[in-house]
Design a protein around this motif. Sequence first.
Motif, PDB file in Angstrom:
ATOM      1  N   LYS A 198       0.822  -1.208   0.000  1.00 54.44           N
ATOM      2  CA  LYS A 198       0.000   0.000   0.000  1.00 54.44           C
ATOM      3  C   LYS A 198       0.860   1.264   0.000  1.00 54.44           C
ATOM      4  O   LYS A 198       0.515   2.267  -0.633  1.00 54.44           O
TER       5      LYS A 198
ATOM      6  N   THR B 283       4.330   3.106  -4.515  1.00 51.65           N
ATOM      7  CA  THR B 283       3.605   3.708  -5.639  1.00 51.65           C
ATOM      8  C   THR B 283       3.894   2.989  -6.953  1.00 51.65           C
ATOM      9  O   THR B 283       3.423   3.409  -8.005  1.00 51.65           O
TER      10      THR B 283
ATOM     11  N   SER C  19       1.748  -3.138  -9.578  1.00 50.79           N
ATOM     12  CA  SER C  19       1.664  -4.400  -8.839  1.00 50.79           C
ATOM     13  C   SER C  19       2.707  -5.413  -9.286  1.00 50.79           C
ATOM     14  O   SER C  19       3.362  -6.068  -8.461  1.00 50.79           O
TER      15      SER C  19
ATOM     16  N   GLU D  91      -2.597  -6.207  -6.898  1.00 47.61           N
ATOM     17  CA  GLU D  91      -3.513  -5.398  -7.696  1.00 47.61           C
ATOM     18  C   GLU D  91      -4.797  -5.106  -6.924  1.00 47.61           C
ATOM     19  O   GLU D  91      -5.351  -4.001  -7.016  1.00 47.61           O
TER      20      GLU D  91
ATOM     21  N   ASN E 252      -4.993  -1.986  -4.775  1.00 48.35           N
ATOM     22  CA  ASN E 252      -5.190  -0.690  -5.420  1.00 48.35           C
ATOM     23  C   ASN E 252      -6.655  -0.263  -5.407  1.00 48.35           C
ATOM     24  O   ASN E 252      -6.968   0.890  -5.696  1.00 48.35           O
ATOM     25  N   TYR E 253      -7.543  -1.194  -5.073  1.00 50.96           N
ATOM     26  CA  TYR E 253      -8.972  -0.910  -5.165  1.00 50.96           C
ATOM     27  C   TYR E 253      -9.732  -1.071  -3.852  1.00 50.96           C
ATOM     28  O   TYR E 253     -10.773  -0.450  -3.672  1.00 50.96           O
TER      29      TYR E 253
END
Length: 301
Positions: free
Chosen positions: A27, A30, A33, A87, A90-91
């Motif tokens: 997390k 930056t 993934s 990945e 990221n959501y």
Amino acid sequence: MEEPKINPYAVLAIGVLSVSASAIFVKLSTAPSGVIAFYRLFFSVLFMLPIFLTKHVSELRLITKKDWLFSAIAGILLAFHFILWFESLNYTSVASSTVLVTLQPLFAFVGTYFFFKEKLSSKAILSGIIAVAGSIIISWGDFQISGKALYGDVIALLACIPVTAYLLFGQNVRKRVSLITYTFIVYFMSTITLFIYCLAAGEPLFPYSSSNWTYFILLALFPNLLGHTLFNWSIKWLSTSTISMAILFEPVGATILAFFLLSENVVWTQILGGVVVIGGILLFVIDERKMKLKGEMKSTT
């Protein structure tokens, strides 16, 4: 099989604590993934290389073709687990992502039954249901928010499929191949897989900030070299189902770390779910140890 010199359950607990930090480092980074996953494995291989070359390289010529194949497959599976899980972060939230990834018992129970004919008692199945129920409670709030979070939840759920298969292949190989050699082969295959993935996906391997490089190295040192290596060691002594159940501790540790380091809120459902998860895991471990003791008593009579 010889008795372990160290309690495998204690080793497993240390491994779970180590991997709990994984989502936090991801997390904070930056980078894409695939790049995070690549450097996590690349630095792991780099750090292991001196030990492998000086003490274990001779073991390579003793490995059978089947073990080479299973180790390679395990490495590829581990690579895609990391891609999918990173990945998902990221959501969706750390709590929800780590919970869904650790729903491995649902797949491990089926896998160990069909591939290794491992018997599971009714208590073991019940404990698995309890632990999974606790995991769902933790992430319940996150299921109710945006479609973006739901998309991340789905990716996280998919990520638990390859990691369960990775453990199943590893359980077979680790009965014959030493920890360092097996881990090095798996991580090396994962690194190659992730390198090809980054090239295909157009994810640049550089340049990145110094903080990103720090997170890459920390991911290699703690979740990988300490965490997953300890899981690989434990596979020789414990079943895939036991390890998958213990990994359910990860969302609890990750949620606590996310609260302090990422300022992610902790709601009552996450606290309640954590207690339920721990209860399910303890029930499973206690039941398996009882079954093991009964088996040992029968073998001596």
